[in-house]
Design a protein around this motif. Structure first.
Motif, short mmCIF file in Angstrom:
data_model
loop_
_atom_site.label_atom_id
_atom_site.label_comp_id
_atom_site.label_asym_id
_atom_site.label_seq_id
_atom_site.Cartn_x
_atom_site.Cartn_y
_atom_site.Cartn_z
N GLY A 338 0.82 -1.22 0.00
CA GLY A 338 0.00 0.00 0.00
C GLY A 338 0.85 1.26 0.00
O GLY A 338 0.55 2.23 -0.70
N LEU A 339 1.93 1.23 0.80
CA LEU A 339 2.83 2.39 0.87
C LEU A 339 3.51 2.62 -0.47
O LEU A 339 3.59 3.75 -0.95
CB LEU A 339 3.87 2.17 1.98
CG LEU A 339 4.89 3.29 2.20
CD1 LEU A 339 4.19 4.60 2.52
CD2 LEU A 339 5.86 2.91 3.30
N ASP A 340 4.00 1.53 -1.10
CA ASP A 340 4.62 1.65 -2.42
C ASP A 340 3.64 2.23 -3.43
O ASP A 340 3.99 3.10 -4.24
CB ASP A 340 5.12 0.28 -2.90
CG ASP A 340 6.31 -0.23 -2.10
OD1 ASP A 340 6.94 0.61 -1.40
OD2 ASP A 340 6.62 -1.43 -2.16
N LYS A 341 2.41 1.74 -3.38
CA LYS A 341 1.38 2.21 -4.31
C LYS A 341 1.10 3.70 -4.11
O LYS A 341 1.03 4.47 -5.08
CB LYS A 341 0.11 1.39 -4.10
CG LYS A 341 -1.08 1.83 -4.95
CD LYS A 341 -2.29 0.97 -4.60
CE LYS A 341 -3.54 1.45 -5.30
NZ LYS A 341 -4.73 0.65 -4.93
N ALA A 342 0.94 4.11 -2.84
CA ALA A 342 0.64 5.52 -2.55
C ALA A 342 1.79 6.43 -3.01
O ALA A 342 1.56 7.52 -3.55
CB ALA A 342 0.37 5.70 -1.06
N GLN A 343 3.02 5.98 -2.80
CA GLN A 343 4.18 6.78 -3.22
C GLN A 343 4.25 6.90 -4.74
O GLN A 343 4.56 7.97 -5.27
CB GLN A 343 5.46 6.17 -2.66
CG GLN A 343 5.59 6.35 -1.15
CD GLN A 343 6.72 5.53 -0.55
OE1 GLN A 343 7.15 4.52 -1.11
NE2 GLN A 343 7.20 5.97 0.61
N ARG A 344 3.96 5.80 -5.46
CA ARG A 344 3.96 5.85 -6.93
C ARG A 344 2.87 6.78 -7.43
O ARG A 344 3.07 7.57 -8.36
CB ARG A 344 3.75 4.44 -7.51
CG ARG A 344 4.97 3.55 -7.44
CD ARG A 344 4.82 2.34 -8.38
NE ARG A 344 3.59 1.60 -8.13
CZ ARG A 344 3.49 0.58 -7.30
NH1 ARG A 344 4.53 0.19 -6.57
NH2 ARG A 344 2.33 -0.05 -7.16
N LEU A 345 1.68 6.66 -6.80
CA LEU A 345 0.55 7.49 -7.24
C LEU A 345 0.80 8.97 -6.96
O LEU A 345 0.36 9.83 -7.73
CB LEU A 345 -0.74 7.02 -6.55
CG LEU A 345 -1.28 5.67 -7.03
CD1 LEU A 345 -2.40 5.20 -6.12
CD2 LEU A 345 -1.77 5.76 -8.47
N LEU A 346 1.49 9.26 -5.85
CA LEU A 346 1.84 10.65 -5.56
C LEU A 346 2.74 11.19 -6.65
O LEU A 346 2.54 12.32 -7.16
CB LEU A 346 2.53 10.75 -4.19
CG LEU A 346 3.03 12.15 -3.81
CD1 LEU A 346 1.86 13.13 -3.71
CD2 LEU A 346 3.80 12.10 -2.49
#
Length: 462
Positions: A338-346
Motif C-alpha cells: 500500500g505504501l509503495d502504491k501511494a508513493q507511486r501514485l503521488l
C-alpha cells in the motif's frame, strides 16, 4: 441473633485443619470399616470437583450410612450441603466434627482448631476492606481464605466483585464460573457472567450465559431484559457480517449503523461497527478518523483510511497512515504494498492523471468512463475551434482525452496506471509499444485526427 449460615460458615472454616490428621488416620486403613465407604468418599470427591453436587451428595450419604464414625464422610457431606446453599442441613455434620473427638488423632486435630482464628480474622478483614472499597487488599485477603476453604461460595463471590471493580474481568469470570457450579440455581452468577462478556464486546458468549440463567428461572427479570438486548444486538451483527460476505456493503453499513443505535454506551460494539463501516463504507475517512481517536494504533483502521485517502487522491495523507501502521506492524506485506502504491501514485499525480482528465473517480466503472469520454471528446473536438492557437490547444486536449479513455477502458493498462505506471509514458514503459508516436495509430476506434489535409475527424464513441 446469630444466623445458621454464620454458624455453619464459622464451623466450616475450622474443619480443613482437622482433615489432614483425619486423612492420616484413615489412609491405607480399612480394618473395621466397609471398603465401599472409601470408594463412596473418593467418588463423591471427584463428583464434587466436577460440580455435580447432587451426585456427590448421594455418595457421601452412603459413606455416612456405611460408617457413622467416619468424620471425613461428615465433613465432605457438609461441604456439599453448603455448596448447595443448605446451611441448616450442613450444621449437624459440622457440629459433630467440632464437638465429638473419638480418639487420640482426632483430639490432636481438635487442638488445631485454634489456628482457624486466623481465617476468621481474614474473613472480617476482607469484609471490612471490601466495604471500604479497598478491593485490591480485599482480593488478597480472600485469596488466602479460598486457598484453605476451596468450596466457600461467599468468598468467591466477593472476590469476583473485587476483580470486577479492579477491571480484572478474566479473573472475575473464573470465580463466577466456579460459583455457578458450586451453588445450585445460581442465576445471579450467570447474569453477571453475561453482563461481563457483553461489556467486553463478546455478544455470543453473553447470549450463552444469559440463556443459562433463563433455563434456571424463565421469569428472572434482569436476565430476561438483558437477553432481549443481547439477542437483538447479536442478530444485527450477524446480519451485517452476512451482508459483507454477499458483498452488499452499503446494506452492511446500514446494519452496523443500527448496531451503534442499539448499543451506544459499550465502546467495544461502537468501535466494531465503526471499524466495519470504515472498511466498507463510502464515509470511510471520517469514520476511520473517529475510531483512531479512541485507538490510535489500530493497524487495520489505519490501512483502511489510507486506502480511502487513495480513492480520494489524497496520497500524502495515505502515505502518512501507511507509515504509522508500519511502525506497529513491521512485517505486514499489505502495508508495504500500500505504501509503495501511494508513493507511486503521488509521483504520478505530479504528472498526468487520466482520471482527472476525464473527470471521473478512481473507482469509476467502464460505463462512466465512456460517458465522460464522449462528452469531453465532443467538447474538445478540434473542428469546433477556428482560432489557430485555440485549435492547437484543443488538439492537445483531445489527445489527452483519447489516451485517458484508452488506458482506463483497457483492464491491463488501467491496472498498471492504478499501480503508479503510465502506459503512455516511454520512461515508465521502457520499450513498451507506444500508441501515440507522432499521431494516432490504426485501431484507434476509427479515427486519425492528424492525417494529411484539413482536419476531418470521424470516430465512433465506443
Amino acid at each position: 441473633m446469630v444466623s445458621v449460615d454464620h454458624v455453619a460458615h464459622r464451623i466450616l472454616t475450622y474443619i480443613p485443619y482437622v482433615l489432614v490428621l483425619i486423612d492420616m488416620r484413615y489412609e491405607g486403613v480399612t480394618c473395621g470399616r466397609d471398603g465401599s465407604v472409601d470408594n463412596h468418599i473418593e467418588m463423591g470427591k471427584k463428583l464434587l470437583a466436577a460440580g455435580q453436587l447432587a451426585d456427590a451428595l448421594s455418595h457421601f450419604h452412603a459413606a455416612v450410612d456405611g460408617d457413622p464414625k467416619n468424620y471425613m464422610a461428615y465433613y465432605r457431606r457438609a461441604t456439599v450441603f453448603l455448596a448447595m446453599g443448605k446451611s441448616k442441613s450442613a450444621l449437624p455434620d459440622l457440629s459433630r466434627l467440632k464437638s465429638n473427638p473419638s480418639d487420640k488423632e482426632e483430639r490432636e486435630a481438635q487442638s488445631q482448631l485454634t489456628s482457624s482464628d486466623e481465617i476468621q480474622r481474614l474473613v472480617a478483614l476482607a469484609r471490612s476492606s471490601y466495604s471500604s472499597q479497598d478491593y485490591m487488599t480485599a482480593a488478597a485477603q480472600l485469596d488466602t481464605i479460598i486457598e484453605t476453604c476451596v468450596w466457600d461460595v461467599t468468598s468467591r463471590e466477593m472476590r469476583a466483585e473485587c476483580f470486577i471493580q479492579m477491571g480484572e474481568m478474566g479473573k472475575a469470570v473464573s470465580d463466577l464460573k466456579a460459583t455457578s457450579k458450586l451453588k445450585s440455581d445460581n442465576t445471579q452468577a450467570f447474569y453477571k457472567l453475561s453482563t461481563i462478556y457483553y461489556n467486553l464486546g463478546d455478544h455470543e458468549m453473553s447470549l450463552n450465559e444469559v440463556r443459562e440463567c433463563l433455563k434456571l428461572d424463565p421469569d428472572h427479570k434482569q436476565c430476561y431484559s438483558h437477553y432481549k438486548q443481547v439477542k437483538k444486538l447479536n442478530k444485527q451483527i450477524q446480519s451485517a457480517e452476512a451482508l459483507i460476505q454477499e458483498q452488499r456493503y452499503e446494506d452492511a453499513v446500514s446494519k452496523y449503523e443500527a448496531v451503534v443505535k442499539t448499543e451506544p454506551k459499550v465502546l467495544h460494539f461502537s468501535l466494531l461497527a465503526k471499524e466495519r463501516i470504515c472498511h466498507q463504507g463510502s464515509r470511510a475517512i471520517p469514520v476511520c478518523s473517529e475510531v483512531l481517536q479512541s485507538d490510535q494504533e489500530n493497524v487495520n483502521v489505519l490501512k483502511d483510511r489510507a486506502e480511502a485517502y487513495i480513492q480520494e487522491e489524497q496520497y500524502e495523507e495515505a502515505i502518512k497512515d501507511y507509515e504509522t501502521a508500519a511502525k506497529h506492524s513491521e512485517n505486514d506485506r499489505q502495508i508495504k504494498e500500500g505504501l509503495d502504491k501511494a508513493q507511486r501514485l503521488l509521483k504520478q499525480s505530479q504528472r498526468r492523471d487520466y482520471y482527472k482528465i476525464l473527470g471521473v473517480k478512481r473507482n469509476a466503472q467502464k460505463k462512466e468512463i465512456i460517458k465522460a469520454y464522449r462528452k469531453l471528446a465532443q467538447q474538445w473536438h478540434p473542428d469546433n475551434f477556428q482560432d489557430p492557437e485555440e485549435k492547437k490547444r484543443a488538439e492537445k486536449k483531445f489527445i489527452d482525452i483519447a489516451q485517458a479513455k484508452e488506458v482506463l477502458t483497457d483492464p491491463e493498462m488501467r491496472t498498471k496506471f492504478d499501480h503508479g505506471e503510465d502506459p503512455m509514458d516511454p520512461e515508465s514503459q521502457q520499450g513498451h509499444h507506444q500508441h501515440f508516436r507522432g499521431g494516432f495509430q490504426s485501431g484507434y476506434q476509427g479515427f486519425n485526427p492528424f492525417g494529411s489535409g484539413p482536419f476531418n475527424f470521424k470516430f465512433n464513441f465506443n
